[in-house]
Write a protein that holds these residues in place. Structure first.
Motif, mmCIF file in Angstrom:
data_model
loop_
_atom_site.group_PDB
_atom_site.id
_atom_site.type_symbol
_atom_site.label_atom_id
_atom_site.label_comp_id
_atom_site.label_asym_id
_atom_site.label_seq_id
_atom_site.Cartn_x
_atom_site.Cartn_y
_atom_site.Cartn_z
ATOM 1 N N VAL A 20 0.852 -1.198 0.000
ATOM 2 C CA VAL A 20 0.000 0.000 0.000
ATOM 3 C C VAL A 20 0.882 1.239 0.000
ATOM 4 N N TYR A 23 2.501 1.744 -3.608
ATOM 5 C CA TYR A 23 1.593 2.239 -4.636
ATOM 6 C C TYR A 23 1.068 3.635 -4.308
ATOM 7 N N ARG A 24 0.877 3.918 -3.045
ATOM 8 C CA ARG A 24 0.451 5.265 -2.638
ATOM 9 C C ARG A 24 1.562 6.279 -2.881
ATOM 10 N N LEU A 29 -1.516 6.832 -5.725
ATOM 11 C CA LEU A 29 -2.856 6.241 -5.681
ATOM 12 C C LEU A 29 -3.467 6.416 -4.298
ATOM 13 N N ASP A 30 -4.756 6.721 -4.269
ATOM 14 C CA ASP A 30 -5.474 6.889 -3.007
ATOM 15 C C ASP A 30 -6.038 5.557 -2.532
ATOM 16 N N VAL A 31 -5.921 5.295 -1.234
ATOM 17 C CA VAL A 31 -6.553 4.122 -0.633
ATOM 18 C C VAL A 31 -8.012 4.488 -0.388
ATOM 19 N N ARG A 34 -10.449 -0.461 2.947
ATOM 20 C CA ARG A 34 -9.696 -1.551 3.571
ATOM 21 C C ARG A 34 -10.698 -2.441 4.298
ATOM 22 N N ALA A 56 -6.880 -4.082 0.490
ATOM 23 C CA ALA A 56 -6.840 -2.630 0.336
ATOM 24 C C ALA A 56 -7.210 -2.334 -1.109
ATOM 25 N N HIS A 57 -8.146 -1.415 -1.296
ATOM 26 C CA HIS A 57 -8.515 -0.976 -2.640
ATOM 27 C C HIS A 57 -7.927 0.404 -2.862
ATOM 28 N N LEU A 58 -7.260 0.564 -3.996
ATOM 29 C CA LEU A 58 -6.667 1.843 -4.362
ATOM 30 C C LEU A 58 -7.323 2.324 -5.646
ATOM 31 N N ASP A 59 -7.433 3.642 -5.787
ATOM 32 C CA ASP A 59 -8.050 4.216 -6.967
ATOM 33 C C ASP A 59 -6.982 4.705 -7.926
ATOM 34 N N ARG A 64 -10.079 0.349 -10.037
ATOM 35 C CA ARG A 64 -9.807 -0.112 -8.674
ATOM 36 C C ARG A 64 -8.718 -1.182 -8.710
#
Length: 139
Positions: A20, A23-24, A29-31, A34, A56-59, A64
Motif C-alpha cells: 500500500v 503504490y500510494r 494512488l489513493d486508498v 480496507r 486494500a482498494h486503491l483508486d 480499482r
C-alpha cells in the motif's frame, strides 16, 4: 445472462502495508477501502482451506486496484519475464513518462530507462517491492 462490468484488478501480496505504501507513495494512488474477509464461504470460494485475507482498494483514476494478503500465505512465485505465458502486469498511464521516471523514489527497480516503441508510445516498466510488473506509459 447479467451485464458484465469490470470491478477491479487484483494483486496478491505478501506484505499488504508495504505494498500500500509503495503504490500510494510511488504512484500517488489513493486508498479508498480496507477490509478483512474470512469464514468458510470465503475459504471455499478461493479454494484455500481456512483462508482469510486483508484487502486494500486503491483508486487509479477510476480503475480499482485490489491488493490482497492471504492467510495462510502461499508459496512465493519467481519473477516472470513478460514473454512467459501467464505473466501479468498492471498498466498505468501518466502525462510524462520521463518526468515520472525522474520522480521515482530511490531504490525503485525498473527494467530500463523510458523507451519509445515503434508505435511512438513512451513506456517504462517498474517492479514493485514484491516483483510485480507495472507498465507506465504516456497518456
Amino acid at each position: 445472462m447479467s451485464d458484465l462490468t469490470a470491478h477491479h484488478v487484483g494483486l496478491t501480496v505478501a506484505d499488504l502495508e508495504r505494498m500500500v505504501e509503495f503504490y500510494r507513495d510511488s504512484f500517488g494512488l489513493d486508498v479508498v477501502n480496507r477490509f478483512t474477509v474470512s469464514g468458510d464461504a470465503f475459504a471455499t470460494a478461493v479454494d484455500v482451506a481456512g483462508a482469510s485475507a486483508r484487502f486494500a482498494h486503491l483508486d487509479a483514476d477510476g480503475v480499482r486496484i485490489e491488493l490482497v494478503e492471504y492467510e495462510p500465505e502461499g508459496e512465493t512465485r519467481t519473477d516472470p519475464e513478460l514473454n512467459q505465458p501467464g505473466a501479468a502486469h498492471l498498466g498505468l498511464s501518466v502525462d510524462d513518462v520521463d518526468e515520472f521516471f525522474a520522480s521515482l523514489p530511490e531504490g525503485v527497480e525498473t527494467l530500463s530507462e523510458p523507451q519509445t516503441t515503434s508505435t511512438g508510445t513512451r513506456i517504462l516498466f517498474v517492479r514493485d517491492p514484491e516483483g510485480n510488473l507495472v507498465e507506465v506509459l504516456d497518456a
